[in-house]
Every structure is written in C-alpha cells, then in structure tokens.
Design an enzyme around this catalytic site. Structure first.
Site, PDB file in Angstrom:
ATOM      1  N   ARG A   1       8.556  16.701 -23.395  1.00  0.00           N
ATOM      2  CA  ARG A   1       7.665  15.629 -23.835  1.00  0.00           C
ATOM      3  C   ARG A   1       7.487  15.854 -25.329  1.00  0.00           C
ATOM      4  NH1 ARG A   1       2.293  13.635 -24.591  1.00  0.00           N
ATOM      5  NH2 ARG A   1       1.991  11.649 -23.490  1.00  0.00           N
TER       6      ARG A   1
ATOM      7  N   ILE B   1      11.372  16.431 -15.638  1.00  0.00           N
ATOM      8  CA  ILE B   1      10.920  17.815 -15.716  1.00  0.00           C
ATOM      9  C   ILE B   1       9.444  17.831 -15.344  1.00  0.00           C
ATOM     10  CG2 ILE B   1      10.608  19.830 -17.200  1.00  0.00           C
ATOM     11  CD1 ILE B   1      13.524  19.136 -16.703  1.00  0.00           C
TER      12      ILE B   1
ATOM     13  N   TYR C   1       1.438  19.635 -28.873  1.00  0.00           N
ATOM     14  CA  TYR C   1       2.865  19.788 -28.616  1.00  0.00           C
ATOM     15  C   TYR C   1       3.302  21.223 -28.905  1.00  0.00           C
ATOM     16  CZ  TYR C   1       7.911  19.386 -29.447  1.00  0.00           C
ATOM     17  OH  TYR C   1       9.277  19.571 -29.436  1.00  0.00           O
TER      18      TYR C   1
ATOM     19  N   ALA D   1      15.248  19.040 -22.666  1.00  0.00           N
ATOM     20  CA  ALA D   1      14.297  17.995 -22.291  1.00  0.00           C
ATOM     21  C   ALA D   1      12.862  18.449 -22.555  1.00  0.00           C
ATOM     22  CB  ALA D   1      14.468  17.631 -20.821  1.00  0.00           C
TER      23      ALA D   1
END
Length: 318
Positions: free
Chosen positions: A68, A46, A137, A66
């Site tokens: 990180r 991605i 995140y 998907a």
C-alpha cells in the site's frame, strides 16, 4: 531457481520481469503482467488472512514488491491501520507461510522513508542508522523490516531488505512525471536558487539490477541495502538534467526560498515545498562493498531514457 514476484504488474515489478527467466516465475497481484502466461499468475491481494498455499508451491525465493503505497492526500480515518494491514501484517503473513512452504529467501522492497524524510546536506542516511520513519507509510514498512529480521533469526528464512530512494524511469508517475511535464514546456522555471540541497534518486533499471543481484548473492543474507544512482543532485541540477534530456531550454529564475515557504504556508503545500528545498541523500557504500555491485546506469542515462519514453508517450496521445 523458482521465483515469486508480488506486485509484478507495477512500475518496478514489470521492469523486473523483463530481466528474469519467465519460465521460472510466478506472479502475484491484481493484473496479469505482460508476456506472463495466465497459468503463472495469481490474482490475490496482500493481506493478513490471505492464503498463499497454491502460490508458494516449489518457490525458492520471493521478491515482495507489492505494498500500500504512500498517498499524499490520504482520507482514511485509520491510515496507520490501513498501511499496517498490507505492508506489515500482510508481509508477515506471506513470510510465515513462505517459511512453512520451504522458501529459502525473502527479498523485501522497503523504502528510504524507514530512515526518515530528510537529511542534513552531505550527511546521508546509512543502512546501519536507527530507523526513524516520520509518516504512517514509513512506519508500516519499518515494522515489517523489524519483524522480518526477527523471523530470520528464529527460522531458516534468509531475509534481504532493499530501501530505494525516489525511483524513476520510463513510465514513472506522480511528482517526477509532473515535473518532467513542466520542464517539457520549455518555459522559464523558478528553481534557480535551489542549488544547495542534494537528493539521491535511483533509476528503475539500477534498482532492478540490485534486486537481481540479491536473488542468489550469499552475502546478501539478513542485510539492509540502500540504493541510489550514486549521483546526488540539487533541485536545480535535476531540472537542468531533465531539460537537457528533453532538448529544452534550461532557463531557471532565481526565486528566493522564502517565497516558496510563504506559498507553501498559504496554500497548505508545505510538504511539497519541503521536498523541493530539503536534502535526502543516501550512502550506498555498504551496498557496493558487500555485494561488489555498482549502479550500471548513470543518472544522465536514466534521465535520457525516461525523457525519451515520456516524449514517445506524449506523441502517441496526439
């Protein structure tokens, strides 16, 4: 209905594939999922420049898992940019190409970290709360949500956002697996005083059931859904439930909370201590009422299934 699942070989994605008609599924990721023909798998990352033209042909709905993921000891010199490249820019690149390819619905698996890191006791996060991420995140996921919802206003793409709490289940790793392993030793544990916090958890089965519900539900369009088992537990209760599932003694020593805070300060583990002592609750009323949905698996059932898989894996390694 033809589906594209990203992150299909991961913890959540692999469980989702078990619920889907694989003849209607394409998968995108780094590893070929179990039981999926090679012809339906595309090995791609991605990213903000990835070309998905071959993958998106004849797809009706994308389930975008998907990402990180959150890394506790991230040593990157530009962590926010790294998270954004995959979770924000990569997601938006996929969504824009999906629009051009005629994809109807985009289900984005986000994170409760978009809401924040902790709640006051019995003051749970709600889906309509203002986003307040505290780490890179969560910020990258929050930015992706905001831009996806903007895309939905400008185009015909139907966006569905799901924010899970901590996800557990057979094969779970990270902190939950570490705690499960600790409890499995049957030794007295120092959690007896951590009784006045509450945490919302979600079994992977409940999360998958919600995802499947959102694939075709007409009321899911352009909504944000929080998800949990709808049964909050304190740290002490969670450990007790783990012990019961593992058929181990439930001894917990009443170590004062100040001892945890002191240890966290000395060893540089304050973030770990905060998660042990603090609350993080979610209110899933909006999810249940909008979709006429409720978690099909109880927390007790989820813990039991997770413990059985843990013990079987441990036995196989011996």
């Amino acid at each position: 209905m033809n589906l594209l699942v990203t992150g299909a070989s991961g913890f959540i994605g692999s469980k989702l594939l078990e619920r889907l008609n694989l003849s209607l599924v394409k998968a995108l990721g780094r590893n070929l999922p179990v039981n999926l023909p090679c012809s339906q798998f595309y090995k791609q990352d991605i990213g903000n420049s990835t070309n998905y033209s071959k993958v998106l042909c004849n797809i009706d709905t994308i389930i975008h898992i998907a990402a990180r993921v959150h890394i506790m000891s991230d040593e990157s010199s530009t962590p926010l940019n790294d998270y954004r490249e995959v979770n924000t820019e990569g997601t938006l690149n996929l969504a824009r190409q999906a629009i051009a390819a005629g994809v109807k619905r985009f289900i984005f698996i986000s994170s409760i970290k978009v809401n924040g890191e902790a709640t006051e006791l019995d003051c749970p996060f709600k889906s309509e709360d203002i986003r307040s991420p505290k780490d890179f995140y969560g910020q990258s996921k929050s930015e992706a949500e905001e831009q996806l919802l903007q895309l939905s206003k400008e185009t015909s793409l139907e966006v569905v956002i799901i924010r899970p709490t901590l996800v557990y289940g057979p094969g779970v790793k990270a902190n939950f697996a570490s705690l499960l392993n600790l409890v499995s030793k049957g030794l007295p544990l120092p959690f007896g005083c951590i009784t006045n916090n509450k945490r919302s958890l979600v079994s992977v089965n409940n999360l998958v059931d919600l995802i499947v519900t959102c694939i075709g539900h007409p009321k899911a369009v352009n909504q944000v859904f929080l998800v949990s088992d709808d049964h909050d537990v304190s740290t002490s209760e969670m450990v007790r439930e783990m012990a019961k599932s593992l058929n181990k003694p439930q001894w917990q020593l009443p170590i004062p909370k100040w001892c945890y805070r002191l240890a966290g300060s000395i060893f540089g583990k304050q973030d770990v201590v905060d998660r042990l002592l603090s609350s993080l609750q979610v209110d899933i009323t909006h999810t249940k009422e909008t979709l006429d949905w409720k978690p099909p698996q109880t927390l007790e059932e989820g813990f039991k299934e997770t413990a059985e898989a843990f013990l079987l894996n441990k036995e196989n390694k011996q």
